[in-house]
Design a protein around this motif. Structure first.
Motif, PDB file in Angstrom:
ATOM      1  N   GLY A 135      -0.698 -12.397   0.896  1.00 26.16           N
ATOM      2  CA  GLY A 135      -1.412 -13.026   2.005  1.00 26.16           C
ATOM      3  C   GLY A 135      -2.374 -12.052   2.639  1.00 26.16           C
ATOM      4  N   ASP A 136      -3.184 -12.596   3.539  1.00 27.26           N
ATOM      5  CA  ASP A 136      -4.233 -11.802   4.177  1.00 27.26           C
ATOM      6  C   ASP A 136      -4.065 -11.892   5.684  1.00 27.26           C
ATOM      7  N   ILE A 137      -4.046 -10.748   6.359  1.00 25.97           N
ATOM      8  CA  ILE A 137      -3.834 -10.771   7.814  1.00 25.97           C
ATOM      9  C   ILE A 137      -5.020 -11.394   8.556  1.00 25.97           C
ATOM     10  N   ARG A 138      -6.158 -11.530   7.880  1.00 25.68           N
ATOM     11  CA  ARG A 138      -7.289 -12.188   8.548  1.00 25.68           C
ATOM     12  C   ARG A 138      -7.052 -13.687   8.668  1.00 25.68           C
ATOM     13  N   GLY A 176       0.828  -1.214   0.000  1.00 23.31           N
ATOM     14  CA  GLY A 176       0.000   0.000   0.000  1.00 23.31           C
ATOM     15  C   GLY A 176       0.858   1.257   0.000  1.00 23.31           C
ATOM     16  N   PHE A 177       0.204   2.379   0.175  1.00 23.15           N
ATOM     17  CA  PHE A 177       0.896   3.678   0.127  1.00 23.15           C
ATOM     18  C   PHE A 177       2.014   3.753   1.171  1.00 23.15           C
ATOM     19  N   VAL A 178       1.640   3.639   2.443  1.00 24.04           N
ATOM     20  CA  VAL A 178       2.641   3.779   3.502  1.00 24.04           C
ATOM     21  C   VAL A 178       3.578   2.570   3.503  1.00 24.04           C
ATOM     22  N   GLY A 179       3.004   1.366   3.369  1.00 26.73           N
ATOM     23  CA  GLY A 179       3.813   0.140   3.421  1.00 26.73           C
ATOM     24  C   GLY A 179       4.869   0.092   2.337  1.00 26.73           C
ATOM     25  N   PHE A 206     -16.609   3.571  12.480  1.00 25.12           N
ATOM     26  CA  PHE A 206     -16.177   2.168  12.651  1.00 25.12           C
ATOM     27  C   PHE A 206     -14.673   2.058  12.447  1.00 25.12           C
ATOM     28  N   TYR A 207     -14.157   2.796  11.441  1.00 22.87           N
ATOM     29  CA  TYR A 207     -12.709   2.768  11.189  1.00 22.87           C
ATOM     30  C   TYR A 207     -11.945   3.150  12.450  1.00 22.87           C
ATOM     31  N   GLY A 208     -12.305   4.322  13.038  1.00 28.77           N
ATOM     32  CA  GLY A 208     -11.610   4.800  14.228  1.00 28.77           C
ATOM     33  C   GLY A 208     -11.746   3.822  15.394  1.00 28.77           C
ATOM     34  N   ASN A 217     -13.599  -6.921  10.773  1.00 23.57           N
ATOM     35  CA  ASN A 217     -12.761  -8.130  10.641  1.00 23.57           C
ATOM     36  C   ASN A 217     -11.367  -7.785  10.142  1.00 23.57           C
ATOM     37  N   ASN A 218     -11.334  -6.921   9.141  1.00 26.17           N
ATOM     38  CA  ASN A 218     -10.045  -6.608   8.526  1.00 26.17           C
ATOM     39  C   ASN A 218      -9.126  -5.885   9.516  1.00 26.17           C
ATOM     40  N   ASN A 219      -9.655  -4.811  10.116  1.00 34.71           N
ATOM     41  CA  ASN A 219      -8.785  -3.938  10.912  1.00 34.71           C
ATOM     42  C   ASN A 219      -8.586  -4.436  12.335  1.00 34.71           C
ATOM     43  N   PHE A 228       3.987  -7.831   2.850  1.00 36.88           N
ATOM     44  CA  PHE A 228       2.901  -8.831   2.896  1.00 36.88           C
ATOM     45  C   PHE A 228       1.611  -8.079   2.602  1.00 36.88           C
ATOM     46  N   ASP A 229       0.858  -8.512   1.612  1.00 35.93           N
ATOM     47  CA  ASP A 229      -0.326  -7.716   1.229  1.00 35.93           C
ATOM     48  C   ASP A 229      -1.319  -8.617   0.482  1.00 35.93           C
ATOM     49  N   ASN A 230      -2.604  -8.363   0.659  1.00 36.80           N
ATOM     50  CA  ASN A 230      -3.600  -9.134  -0.108  1.00 36.80           C
ATOM     51  C   ASN A 230      -3.989  -8.417  -1.407  1.00 36.80           C
ATOM     52  N   LEU A 231      -3.353  -7.258  -1.675  1.00 40.65           N
ATOM     53  CA  LEU A 231      -3.569  -6.478  -2.904  1.00 40.65           C
ATOM     54  C   LEU A 231      -5.024  -6.068  -3.097  1.00 40.65           C
ATOM     55  N   LYS A 232      -5.708  -5.859  -2.009  1.00 37.51           N
ATOM     56  CA  LYS A 232      -7.120  -5.454  -2.080  1.00 37.51           C
ATOM     57  C   LYS A 232      -7.242  -4.020  -2.615  1.00 37.51           C
ATOM     58  N   ARG A 233      -6.319  -3.134  -2.216  1.00 42.47           N
ATOM     59  CA  ARG A 233      -6.408  -1.733  -2.650  1.00 42.47           C
ATOM     60  C   ARG A 233      -5.968  -1.619  -4.096  1.00 42.47           C
ATOM     61  N   ARG A 234      -6.829  -1.043  -4.921  1.00 42.39           N
ATOM     62  CA  ARG A 234      -6.497  -0.832  -6.334  1.00 42.39           C
ATOM     63  C   ARG A 234      -5.211  -0.005  -6.439  1.00 42.39           C
ATOM     64  N   GLY A 235      -4.262  -0.481  -7.233  1.00 44.42           N
ATOM     65  CA  GLY A 235      -3.004   0.240  -7.412  1.00 44.42           C
ATOM     66  C   GLY A 235      -1.865  -0.394  -6.618  1.00 44.42           C
ATOM     67  N   SER A 236      -2.186  -1.151  -5.555  1.00 41.44           N
ATOM     68  CA  SER A 236      -1.115  -1.771  -4.757  1.00 41.44           C
ATOM     69  C   SER A 236      -0.292  -2.736  -5.613  1.00 41.44           C
ATOM     70  N   GLU A 237      -0.953  -3.309  -6.625  1.00 41.32           N
ATOM     71  CA  GLU A 237      -0.260  -4.274  -7.492  1.00 41.32           C
ATOM     72  C   GLU A 237       0.927  -3.613  -8.224  1.00 41.32           C
ATOM     73  N   VAL A 265      -3.705  13.003   8.673  1.00 45.18           N
ATOM     74  CA  VAL A 265      -3.691  12.634   7.251  1.00 45.18           C
ATOM     75  C   VAL A 265      -2.246  12.507   6.765  1.00 45.18           C
ATOM     76  N   ILE A 266      -1.962  11.379   6.104  1.00 54.11           N
ATOM     77  CA  ILE A 266      -0.629  11.146   5.537  1.00 54.11           C
ATOM     78  C   ILE A 266      -0.752  11.354   4.027  1.00 54.11           C
ATOM     79  N   ALA A 267       0.256  11.939   3.405  1.00 55.26           N
ATOM     80  CA  ALA A 267       0.164  12.217   1.972  1.00 55.26           C
ATOM     81  C   ALA A 267       1.532  12.104   1.330  1.00 55.26           C
ATOM     82  N   THR A 316     -12.154   0.520  15.241  1.00 57.72           N
ATOM     83  CA  THR A 316     -11.300  -0.672  15.081  1.00 57.72           C
ATOM     84  C   THR A 316      -9.869  -0.336  15.488  1.00 57.72           C
ATOM     85  N   LYS A 317      -9.428   0.874  15.176  1.00 55.91           N
ATOM     86  CA  LYS A 317      -8.043   1.257  15.496  1.00 55.91           C
ATOM     87  C   LYS A 317      -7.885   1.457  17.003  1.00 55.91           C
ATOM     88  N   LEU A 318      -8.881   2.095  17.638  1.00 53.93           N
ATOM     89  CA  LEU A 318      -8.806   2.304  19.085  1.00 53.93           C
ATOM     90  C   LEU A 318      -8.851   0.948  19.798  1.00 53.93           C
TER      91      LEU A 318
END
Ligand SMILES: NC(=O)c1ccc[n+]([C@@H]2O[C@H](COP(=O)([O-])OP(=O)(O)OC[C@H]3O[C@@H](n4cnc5c(N)ncnc54)[C@H](O)[C@@H]3O)[C@@H](O)[C@H]2O)c1
Length: 353
Positions: free
Chosen positions: A57-60, A10-13, A170-172, A96-98, A32-41, A200-202, A174-176
């Motif tokens: 691979g998938d962290i789940r 991904g972007f940061v990874g 929900f995002y926040g 589940n993912n996060n 290690f990545d499941n390539l779910k995000r478009r562009g990660s490939e 925000v990271i950019a 899962t992280k908390l």
């Protein structure tokens, strides 16, 4: 040193993988990545060219993580990172993912006796507390007022002292929740972990889309002369975010890898800060300046769920305690994104254009 980076394509990874490998050629870096995000490939070719191992691979799936071999440090940079995730549809995926996926990563760290570096988010802070803060409206942006009644909010932004009581998306959540589990793993199993709540990271390599990756989205629309929308807060484009250049983030994580004792048992905010902040209007002006294109920007007055008028990171604690601070300006962030899009125009157009 063997470093496993989940979400590594991904972007940061991928930025971490490539920059750390260049700086420390003797380190074994595995993305290690499941390539779910478009562009990660697109990262896979870069990994091959730079001696970075890749595992699909998938962290789940704990069995996927078990197949990674030994590592000394795990950087958990995988996620469904959109704050909109689960707000208008079933939230099972983001939970589940996060959360479930992160816990598999923590267990993998215990098995390998590895350190954990966890990328959390400013989104752990409750929406209402930030939205109810006193603010002033200036010509091109909203700003936090110097007078505030809520501890943890000031003209410098949001500090770690802000209460976490209240809904946050929900995002926040899962992280908390992951942060809370890390505390348990640290206390009862001795897991050494660095947890950072990033604003925000950019920067280059981010596959910006309407619900995530604002700086790339803004630059890409200017680059290809397409239209944008100011959504919410009356449609004036005065909402503000601080932007952290991904290269500043890599410098912080480099410090965490090598001096985790400075971070273990603590939680820090990190972001661009007031100096590294911009409103949407100001981002449009910077993107027009760099590209020479002035694009159509429509106005949609109604707010989006979970949106914030202003988010700015107060970096006082992390600067004081660790010496790290962001050094790259908003203008540098946008010029670096511009250069990346220009240099990779053909590959990126189907994804960002
Ligand atoms: N980008 C930001 O502004 C920001 C801000 C604060 C925190 N963060 C956190 O930083 C981390 C990295 O974010 P990013 O911006 O690079 O996101 P990204 O979407 O660019 O990268 C995440 C990567 O994780 C992969 N992934 C998703 N689910 C996975 C799974 N189950 N198993 C394996 N791989 C999976 C995706 O394919 C993608 O390549 C995330 O944890 C995010 O929550 C990001």
């Amino acid at each position: 040193m063997k470093i496993l980076i989940t979400g590594g394509a991904g972007f940061v990874g991928s930025s971490l993988s490539l920059i750390l490998k260049e700086k420390y050629p003797a380190y074994k870096i595995t993305a290690f990545d499941n390539l779910k995000r478009r562009g990660s490939e697109l990262s896979l070719a870069d990994f091959k060219a730079h001696g970075i191992d890749f595992i699909h691979g998938d962290i789940r799936n704990a069995e996927d993580l078990a197949s990674t071999g030994d590592f000394d440090v795990l950087i958990e940079a995988s996620a469904e990172p959109s704050v909109m995730a689960g707000l208008n549809s079933d939230p099972t995926y983001v939970i589940n993912n996060n959360l479930y996926g992160s816990i598999n990563c923590f267990n993998a760290c215990l098995k390998k006796k590895a350190k954990l570096i966890f990328l959390s988010t400013s989104r752990v802070y409750p929406i209402d507390r930030i939205e109810q803060a006193n603010f002033v409206e200036e010509a091109t942006r909203f700003c936090f007022s110097p007078e505030q009644s809520e501890k943890g909010i000031s003209a410098k932004g949001i500090s770690e002292e802000l209460s976490i009581d209240g809904a946050r998306s929900f995002y926040g959540t899962t992280k908390l929740s992951s942060e809370l589990f890390i505390q348990e793993y640290a206390t009862f199993y001795g897991l050494q972990a660095a947890v950072t709540r990033f604003g925000v990271i950019a920067g280059p390599r981010q596959m910006g889309k309407t619900d995530q990756g604002i700086a790339t989205l803004w630059m890409a629309k200017h680059f290809w002369n397409q239209s944008l929308k100011y959504i919410g807060y009356g449609g004036t484009g005065k909402q503000v975010r601080d932007l952290l250049h991904v290269y500043d983030l890599v410098e912080l994580i480099d410090m965490q890898i090598h001096h985790i004792e400075k971070f273990a048992g603590r939680v820090f905010n990190a972001g661009g800060g007031v100096k590294g902040s911009a409103s949407l209007q100001e981002m449009s002006a910077i993107c027009s300046n760099i590209t020479g294109n002035k694009i159509r920007i429509d106005a949609e007055k109604e707010n989006r769920p979970a949106d914030l008028k202003i988010y700015i990171t107060d970096n006082s604690l992390i600067e004081r305690e660790t010496g790290w601070k962001p050094t790259r300006s908003v203008e540098i962030i946008f010029s670096d994104i511009y250069k990346w899009i220009k240099d990779n125009e053909l590959k990126l157009k189907p994804i960002l254009g």
